[in-house]
Design a protein around this motif. Sequence first.
Motif, PDB file in Angstrom:
ATOM      1  N   GLY A 111       3.799  10.216   7.706  1.00 27.82           N
ATOM      2  CA  GLY A 111       3.816   8.870   7.277  1.00 27.82           C
ATOM      3  C   GLY A 111       4.931   8.198   7.480  1.00 27.82           C
ATOM      4  O   GLY A 111       5.041   6.755   7.413  1.00 27.82           O
ATOM      5  N   HIS A 112       6.002   8.729   7.858  1.00 24.51           N
ATOM      6  CA  HIS A 112       7.309   7.972   8.103  1.00 24.51           C
ATOM      7  C   HIS A 112       7.454   8.029   9.448  1.00 24.51           C
ATOM      8  O   HIS A 112       6.810   8.391  10.391  1.00 24.51           O
ATOM      9  CB  HIS A 112       8.441   8.761   7.392  1.00 24.51           C
ATOM     10  N   ALA A 113       8.614   7.447  10.102  1.00 26.10           N
ATOM     11  CA  ALA A 113       9.069   7.173  11.309  1.00 26.10           C
ATOM     12  C   ALA A 113       9.689   7.904  12.235  1.00 26.10           C
ATOM     13  O   ALA A 113       9.972   7.811  13.208  1.00 26.10           O
ATOM     14  CB  ALA A 113       9.807   5.629  11.437  1.00 26.10           C
ATOM     15  N   ARG A 131      17.118   3.334  10.815  1.00 25.10           N
ATOM     16  CA  ARG A 131      16.666   2.208  11.226  1.00 25.10           C
ATOM     17  C   ARG A 131      15.297   1.573  10.658  1.00 25.10           C
ATOM     18  O   ARG A 131      14.955   0.514  10.426  1.00 25.10           O
ATOM     19  CB  ARG A 131      16.839   1.918  12.627  1.00 25.10           C
ATOM     20  N   ALA A 132      14.333   2.778  10.433  1.00 22.44           N
ATOM     21  CA  ALA A 132      13.275   2.343  10.039  1.00 22.44           C
ATOM     22  C   ALA A 132      13.057   2.128   8.318  1.00 22.44           C
ATOM     23  O   ALA A 132      11.850   2.026   8.017  1.00 22.44           O
ATOM     24  CB  ALA A 132      12.286   3.637  10.480  1.00 22.44           C
ATOM     25  N   SER A 133      14.233   2.249   7.844  1.00 22.04           N
ATOM     26  CA  SER A 133      14.482   2.316   6.468  1.00 22.04           C
ATOM     27  C   SER A 133      13.842   0.639   6.178  1.00 22.04           C
ATOM     28  O   SER A 133      14.446  -0.229   6.753  1.00 22.04           O
ATOM     29  CB  SER A 133      15.536   2.641   5.773  1.00 22.04           C
ATOM     30  N   ILE A 242       6.429  -5.977   8.983  1.00 21.12           N
ATOM     31  CA  ILE A 242       7.181  -5.584   7.693  1.00 21.12           C
ATOM     32  C   ILE A 242       6.825  -3.973   7.454  1.00 21.12           C
ATOM     33  O   ILE A 242       5.607  -3.815   7.840  1.00 21.12           O
ATOM     34  CB  ILE A 242       6.625  -6.232   6.572  1.00 21.12           C
ATOM     35  N   ASN A 243       8.059  -3.106   7.053  1.00 18.69           N
ATOM     36  CA  ASN A 243       7.650  -1.852   7.083  1.00 18.69           C
ATOM     37  C   ASN A 243       6.550  -1.494   6.169  1.00 18.69           C
ATOM     38  O   ASN A 243       6.129  -1.988   5.021  1.00 18.69           O
ATOM     39  CB  ASN A 243       8.768  -1.063   6.316  1.00 18.69           C
ATOM     40  N   ALA A 244       5.714  -0.560   6.364  1.00 18.06           N
ATOM     41  CA  ALA A 244       4.512  -0.055   5.577  1.00 18.06           C
ATOM     42  C   ALA A 244       3.119  -1.163   5.595  1.00 18.06           C
ATOM     43  O   ALA A 244       2.139  -0.852   4.902  1.00 18.06           O
ATOM     44  CB  ALA A 244       4.877   0.132   4.386  1.00 18.06           C
ATOM     45  N   VAL A 245       3.315  -2.307   6.150  1.00 18.60           N
ATOM     46  CA  VAL A 245       2.030  -3.170   6.178  1.00 18.60           C
ATOM     47  C   VAL A 245       1.240  -2.492   7.247  1.00 18.60           C
ATOM     48  O   VAL A 245       1.290  -2.104   8.329  1.00 18.60           O
ATOM     49  CB  VAL A 245       2.348  -4.425   6.570  1.00 18.60           C
ATOM     50  N   VAL A 302      -0.198  -3.180   1.839  1.00 20.11           N
ATOM     51  CA  VAL A 302       1.095  -2.487   1.919  1.00 20.11           C
ATOM     52  C   VAL A 302       0.718  -0.804   1.704  1.00 20.11           C
ATOM     53  O   VAL A 302       0.031  -0.642   0.537  1.00 20.11           O
ATOM     54  CB  VAL A 302       2.169  -2.462   1.077  1.00 20.11           C
ATOM     55  N   LYS A 303       0.641   0.368   2.552  1.00 21.50           N
ATOM     56  CA  LYS A 303       0.542   1.388   2.298  1.00 21.50           C
ATOM     57  C   LYS A 303       1.259   2.147   1.202  1.00 21.50           C
ATOM     58  O   LYS A 303       2.484   1.767   0.791  1.00 21.50           O
ATOM     59  CB  LYS A 303       0.517   2.300   3.571  1.00 21.50           C
ATOM     60  N   PRO A 304       0.606   3.265   0.670  1.00 21.75           N
ATOM     61  CA  PRO A 304       1.477   3.961  -0.459  1.00 21.75           C
ATOM     62  C   PRO A 304       2.790   4.501   0.284  1.00 21.75           C
ATOM     63  O   PRO A 304       2.690   5.185   1.453  1.00 21.75           O
ATOM     64  CB  PRO A 304       0.696   4.907  -0.951  1.00 21.75           C
ATOM     65  N   THR A 305       3.729   4.636  -0.462  1.00 23.08           N
ATOM     66  CA  THR A 305       5.102   5.225  -0.116  1.00 23.08           C
ATOM     67  C   THR A 305       4.887   6.727   0.630  1.00 23.08           C
ATOM     68  O   THR A 305       4.106   7.375  -0.187  1.00 23.08           O
ATOM     69  CB  THR A 305       6.013   5.203  -1.090  1.00 23.08           C
ATOM     70  N   SER A 306       5.182   7.071   1.647  1.00 22.90           N
ATOM     71  CA  SER A 306       5.069   8.513   2.366  1.00 22.90           C
ATOM     72  C   SER A 306       5.915   9.488   1.500  1.00 22.90           C
ATOM     73  O   SER A 306       5.656  10.534   1.701  1.00 22.90           O
ATOM     74  CB  SER A 306       5.164   8.255   3.671  1.00 22.90           C
ATOM     75  N   SER A 307       7.222   9.118   1.153  1.00 26.49           N
ATOM     76  CA  SER A 307       8.092   9.912   0.428  1.00 26.49           C
ATOM     77  C   SER A 307       7.553  10.320  -0.914  1.00 26.49           C
ATOM     78  O   SER A 307       7.618   9.324  -1.706  1.00 26.49           O
ATOM     79  CB  SER A 307       9.446   9.318   0.261  1.00 26.49           C
ATOM     80  N   ILE A 308       6.894  11.292  -1.074  1.00 25.82           N
ATOM     81  CA  ILE A 308       6.206  11.723  -2.312  1.00 25.82           C
ATOM     82  C   ILE A 308       6.816  13.359  -2.805  1.00 25.82           C
ATOM     83  O   ILE A 308       7.222  14.059  -1.784  1.00 25.82           O
ATOM     84  CB  ILE A 308       4.837  11.619  -2.402  1.00 25.82           C
ATOM     85  N   ARG A 329      15.335   9.051  -3.728  1.00 28.73           N
ATOM     86  CA  ARG A 329      15.054   8.046  -4.705  1.00 28.73           C
ATOM     87  C   ARG A 329      14.103   7.125  -3.924  1.00 28.73           C
ATOM     88  O   ARG A 329      14.452   6.620  -2.708  1.00 28.73           O
ATOM     89  CB  ARG A 329      16.408   6.981  -5.146  1.00 28.73           C
ATOM     90  N   HIS A 330      12.639   6.839  -4.523  1.00 22.78           N
ATOM     91  CA  HIS A 330      11.899   6.257  -3.649  1.00 22.78           C
ATOM     92  C   HIS A 330      11.092   4.996  -4.750  1.00 22.78           C
ATOM     93  O   HIS A 330      10.911   5.412  -5.778  1.00 22.78           O
ATOM     94  CB  HIS A 330      10.897   7.154  -3.038  1.00 22.78           C
ATOM     95  N   ASP A 331      10.670   4.147  -3.957  1.00 26.37           N
ATOM     96  CA  ASP A 331       9.740   3.141  -4.803  1.00 26.37           C
ATOM     97  C   ASP A 331       8.275   4.039  -4.802  1.00 26.37           C
ATOM     98  O   ASP A 331       7.749   4.123  -3.686  1.00 26.37           O
ATOM     99  CB  ASP A 331       9.402   1.847  -3.857  1.00 26.37           C
TER     100      ASP A 331
END
Length: 374
Positions: A111-113, A131-133, A242-245, A302-308, A329-331
Motif C-alpha cells: 500500500g506504500h510507494a 519523497r512519497a511521505s 494528494i497522498n492516499a486519495v 482517503v484510503k486507510p494508512t498502509s503502515s499498520i 509513528r503513524h496516523d
Amino acid sequence: MSFNTFGHLFRFTSFGESHGPAIGCVVDGCPPRIPLETVDIQRELDRRRPGQSRFTTQRQEPDAVKILSGVFTDEATGKQVTTGTPIMLQIENVDQRSKDYSEIKDKYRPGHAGYTYDIKYGITDYRGGGRASARETASRVAAGAIARKVVPGLIVRGALVQMGPHKIDRTRWDWNEVGNNPFFCPDAKQAKFFEGYLDGVRKSGSSIGAVIEVVAEGVPAGLGAPVYAKLDAEIASALMGINAVKGVEIGDGFATAEMGGEDNADEMRMGNDGKPLFLSNHAGGILGGISSGQPIIARFAVKPTSSILTPRKTVDRTGNDTEIVTKGRHDPCVGIRAVPIGEAMLACVLADHYLMHRGQVGEGTAWPFKKSGA
Ligand SMILES: Cc1cc2nc3c(=O)[nH]c(=O)nc-3n(C[C@H](O)[C@H](O)[C@H](O)COP(=O)(O)O)c2cc1C
C-alpha cells in the motif's frame, strides 16, 4: 523529466523528503503587493501539523515556516507585501527517527510507494517514505495559504464527513464545530463518537479511511478553461494528487448516477438583486468546466494508512517472500490531516484560474447581455 511543480500562472515547486533536513516550496507567479506575513502561512500549517492529538501521528514537528524571498515592506503601509518575485518557503524537519524504518528498509510496505519508486528510479528513500511521505503536503498547505490571498473574498473550508462506514448527520452541520474537535468534523455528536471509534482502531493496530468535503465560497463566476483545463477537471486532479486519495467527486458526484434530470439540474430564477439565482447546487458550482458563482463543493476519499501493526505478506528487494509489521509513528486515519491539505489544493487551483481568467478576459463581460441595438 520530473513533475514537482503545480499550476500554470500561480505555481509552486515543492522540494524535500520526510527525513531530510528540510522541506518547502518556491511559489512563482504570485501577484505583487499582497499583504503576506509568516503568521498567515503558519496559521494554516498549524492546522495540518502532526502530534496535536492522540488521533494523529506522534511525530513532533513544529512545522515552523520561514519566508526566504519574495516579500518586502510596503512604504505606504509599513506592512510586508509580496513583490511579485519567487517566494521561497522553508520548513525544517526536526523529529526524524530513521531507525524506526531500518528494520523494514529492504521490505516493501504493502500500500506504500517503496515498490513503485524502486521500479521507476532503482533507488528508494525508505526513511518515512522519503519523497512519497505526506511530509511533502506541508509545502502544499504553505503554498495554499498564499493562494487564499490571491482571490479577493475567497473562503475555502474543509471538513471530515465520514470515517470508515460512519457518516456525519448533515442536518447537524456546523462550521464552527470544525475547530472544536480533533477530526475537523462539523457534527459535534459524531465527533464524540469518532473518539471511541478511532481509539478502537488505533489500539487494535489497524487504520481506517475517511471522506473529506471541501467548499469554496466567494468564487467569481467565469473561472475555468475549457476544454482541457476545465475547473472541475483541475480540482479533481489537484485533490487526487494528494497522498492516499483514491476518489474525488464534485457536487453530487457519484450520486448523480441514480438521479433523474429533474432532480439534478439546478433550476434558475431572477433574484431580487437583478442577478440570476440557482435554486439548488447539485453541480457543485461548476458548469461546462466554468465556475457559476455558486459555492464550489468537492469531496475526496482517503484510503486507510498502509503502515499498520498487523503483520502483512510482502516481498523484499532481493526477491524473497517475507512478512512486514510497520512500527514507528503513524496516523491511524490519515483523512483527518488531509482536511487542510484538500483546502490548500482547492485554493491553489482557484488562485491559478483566477489569474488565468484575468489574463485572458480581463475584467470579463458585463451581464445581463443586451440584445444588439437595444
Ligand atoms: C496527512 C497524511 C499522512 C500520512 N501518513 C502516513 C503514514 O503515517 N503511514 C502511511 O503508510 N501512509 C501515510 N500516508 C499516505 C501515504 O503518504 C501514501 O499512501 C503513499 O505515499 C502512497 O501513495 P498513494 O496512497 O497515493 O498511492 C499519509 C497521507 C496523508 C494525506
